[in-house]
Design a protein around this motif. Structure first.
Motif, PDB file in Angstrom:
ATOM      1  N   ILE A   1       0.840  -1.192   0.000  1.00 30.01           N
ATOM      2  CA  ILE A   1       0.000   0.000   0.000  1.00 30.01           C
ATOM      3  C   ILE A   1       0.881   1.250   0.000  1.00 30.01           C
ATOM      4  N   GLY A   2       0.619   2.148  -0.915  1.00 33.04           N
ATOM      5  CA  GLY A   2       1.411   3.363  -1.057  1.00 33.04           C
ATOM      6  C   GLY A   2       2.560   3.233  -2.028  1.00 33.04           C
TER       7      GLY A   2
ATOM      8  N   TYR B   1      -6.408  -1.731  -4.847  1.00 36.76           N
ATOM      9  CA  TYR B   1      -5.711  -1.532  -6.128  1.00 36.76           C
ATOM     10  C   TYR B   1      -4.296  -2.025  -5.919  1.00 36.76           C
ATOM     11  N   TRP B   2      -4.168  -3.327  -6.046  1.00 40.56           N
ATOM     12  CA  TRP B   2      -2.910  -3.985  -5.708  1.00 40.56           C
ATOM     13  C   TRP B   2      -2.026  -4.115  -6.944  1.00 40.56           C
TER      14      TRP B   2
ATOM     15  N   GLU C   1      -1.201   5.723 -10.351  1.00 48.99           N
ATOM     16  CA  GLU C   1       0.228   5.486 -10.088  1.00 48.99           C
ATOM     17  C   GLU C   1       0.493   4.755  -8.777  1.00 48.99           C
ATOM     18  N   THR C   2      -0.406   4.865  -7.790  1.00 47.65           N
ATOM     19  CA  THR C   2      -0.102   4.405  -6.436  1.00 47.65           C
ATOM     20  C   THR C   2      -1.035   3.281  -6.003  1.00 47.65           C
ATOM     21  N   GLN C   3      -0.462   2.222  -5.449  1.00 47.17           N
ATOM     22  CA  GLN C   3      -1.250   1.098  -4.981  1.00 47.17           C
ATOM     23  C   GLN C   3      -1.994   1.445  -3.688  1.00 47.17           C
TER      24      GLN C   3
ATOM     25  N   GLY D   1     -13.151   9.983  -7.052  1.00 45.10           N
ATOM     26  CA  GLY D   1     -12.828   9.177  -5.888  1.00 45.10           C
ATOM     27  C   GLY D   1     -11.642   8.267  -6.105  1.00 45.10           C
ATOM     28  N   LEU D   2     -11.616   7.564  -7.220  1.00 45.30           N
ATOM     29  CA  LEU D   2     -10.503   6.638  -7.429  1.00 45.30           C
ATOM     30  C   LEU D   2      -9.191   7.383  -7.665  1.00 45.30           C
ATOM     31  N   LEU D   3      -9.267   8.536  -8.326  1.00 45.33           N
ATOM     32  CA  LEU D   3      -8.049   9.323  -8.520  1.00 45.33           C
ATOM     33  C   LEU D   3      -7.558   9.912  -7.199  1.00 45.33           C
ATOM     34  N   SER D   4      -8.493  10.230  -6.297  1.00 39.83           N
ATOM     35  CA  SER D   4      -8.099  10.806  -5.008  1.00 39.83           C
ATOM     36  C   SER D   4      -7.360   9.800  -4.131  1.00 39.83           C
ATOM     37  N   LEU D   5      -7.491   8.512  -4.441  1.00 42.96           N
ATOM     38  CA  LEU D   5      -6.776   7.475  -3.681  1.00 42.96           C
ATOM     39  C   LEU D   5      -5.387   7.206  -4.245  1.00 42.96           C
TER      40      LEU D   5
END
Length: 462
Positions: free
Chosen positions: A8-9, A340-341, A334-336, A326-330
């Motif tokens: 994550i991250g 979104y693994w 680019e970032t897991q 929402g999905l872009l804000s997470l």
């Protein structure tokens, strides 16, 4: 070699260039990988991994139907006769041998072999797209055979119709019913149409009010105390099917059902830093958000877009826009994150996000959706692995619960064909030639600038 592990991250690898030529080159390299598995004969072709396959998988998810569809779409971009021949041979094979999919499916679940995700139904979904594109006579015959099998397999009791006893879209009755309706319309068969409508009305009967708002279907597989709300097996996918049934029949019972499903999804949606997303389950404490299509915005948005295209209600458009934000804000693409693994596929990964953003660009025309799609393509090109002889593939973990299990898959939903298809869509968009033959589960425009409601789709439906 890139590091394809999950954390994550963690950031995905990204490429610097995403020009149209780079996208087309990647699609060609993916084709070289897929070609390693193609086996041709007098009945056409299929794709077999001899290290794991005992029988050829003919389904859409990871088998020949999905691969034949990929080559049909590739031909629309390249106009290369070789791509068209592969598509024709693939569809010829699945059309002649679709019954073999009955034997290799999971027969422990009632009617599972008929599903529109990986079963016989999924073969028909691809054949329907091919038939609509080409009016191919052999595909028409195969579609008739499959529809007859579906009709004979239906269980009828007191006016109710069912195949699996489950309302799910991907592996249950709502997907099968919608497929049968679409085949009935394509082949002008009133009896199948009536059967499909009866099955859809059976599904509506099992939709119940939610204490949180709207109405939902109880989707609680074993060991899950809460329902799945999203597309493949949740209320979103079922509601989408009901919305399409309204488009084809005009029956208000289906419109009311779809609207109630959307109300439920809005009620359980979770506000984020920007926008909002529907979580993996309807547990109020659930903070796992899939960002792809199966349980994420790319799929969940479809009931909202179908309702928007039929009604013009701006509230449905706002809900879709919030999902994208929402999905872009997470941190995507680019970032897991937890949902979104290390997965780039078109089912639940980066390619699904790319396809969703391009669908919104086609629907609404706002440049920021195209920019988000380009960011996705940078990840896909960065995560591609050179596997020799001018070929690339995408190492990925197919399931969230097994992030250490890395596979190289050739198929459409979980592998190279689907990822390459997403890149093809972006190539067409950048090239100004976007024309995409949407499948049964996809209401978004087939070309940029298509009318969001009151257009050709809805006129034909009625």
């Amino acid at each position: 070699m890139s590091d394809h592990t999950h954390a994550i991250g963690k950031s995905f690898a990204t490429a610097e260039r995403t020009e149209a030529s780079d996208l087309l080159a990647a699609v060609e390299q993916a084709h070289r990988y897929i070609e390693r598995f193609r086996v041709s004969g007098s009945d056409g072709c299929c794709w077999i991994d001899t290290s794991v396959d005992t029988d050829p998988d003919l389904g859409f998810e990871n088998g020949a139907a999905g691969l034949a569809y990929f080559y049909l779409m590739r031909y629309k971009s390249t106009r290369h006769d070789a791509d068209l021949r592969i598509a024709q041979q693939g569809f010829r094979y699945v059309g002649r041998h679709w019954r073999s999919q009955l034997r290799i499916a999971n027969l422990t679940a009632k009617g599972y072999e008929l599903n529109v995700n990986s079963g016989v139904g999924s073969i028909a979904v691809a054949l329907l797209a091919y038939y609509e594109e080409t009016q191919d006579a052999d595909s028409r015959i195969a579609l008739r055979e499959i529809a007859e099998h579906l009709a004979l397999s239906a269980e009828r009791k007191d006016g109710d119709v069912s195949w699996t006893g489950l309302p799910y879209f991907a592996v249950g009755d709502s997907g099968i019913a919608l497929l049968l309706l679409r085949i009935a319309v394509a082949l002008n068969e009133a009896q199948w149409r009536s059967l499909a409508v009866a099955a859809a009305k059976t599904i509506v009967k099992n939709q119940t009010p939610s204490v949180r708002g709207g109405k939902a279907w109880a989707i609680k597989p074993p060991d899950y105390p809460h329902s799945f709300p999203n597309f493949v097996i949740g209320t979103s996918g079922i509601g989408y099917a009901m919305a399409v049934f309204h488009a084809y029949t005009g029956d208000e019972i289906f419109l009311a059902s779809a609207r109630a499903a959307a109300d439920y999804l809005n009620a359980i949606s979770v506000p984020l830093k920007e926008g909002a997303l529907v979580p993996l389950t309807d547990d109020p404490a659930d903070s796992t958000f899939y960002l792809g299509a199966c349980h994420g915005a790319g799929g969940t948005s479809k009931v909202f877009y179908q309702l928007y295209r039929m009604t013009g209600d701006a509230g449905y458009k706002r809900a879709i826009e919030d999902m994208s934000k929402g999905l872009l804000s997470l941190g995507a693409p680019e970032t897991q994150s937890s949902g979104y693994w290390n997965n780039t596929c078109i089912c639940c990964g980066t390619a699904a996000i790319l396809q969703f953003q391009l669908a919104l660009f086609a629907a609404f025309g706002d440049r920021h959706y195209l920019d988000a799609a380009i960011r996705c393509a940078k990840v896909l090109l960065g995560e591609a692995e050179d596997i020799g002889n001018g070929a690339i593939a995408w190492p990925l973990a197919e399931t969230r619960l097994e992030p250490d299990k890395i596979t190289l898959n050739k198929g459409y939903m979980h592998g190279s064909a689907g990822i390459a298809a997403a890149l093809l869509q972006l190539y067409q968009t950048l090239d100004g030639t976007f024309r995409w033959r949407r499948l049964l589960d996809d209401p978004y425009p087939q070309r940029n600038g298509e009318q969001p409601f009151g257009g050709a789709y809805d006129a034909a439906a009625h």
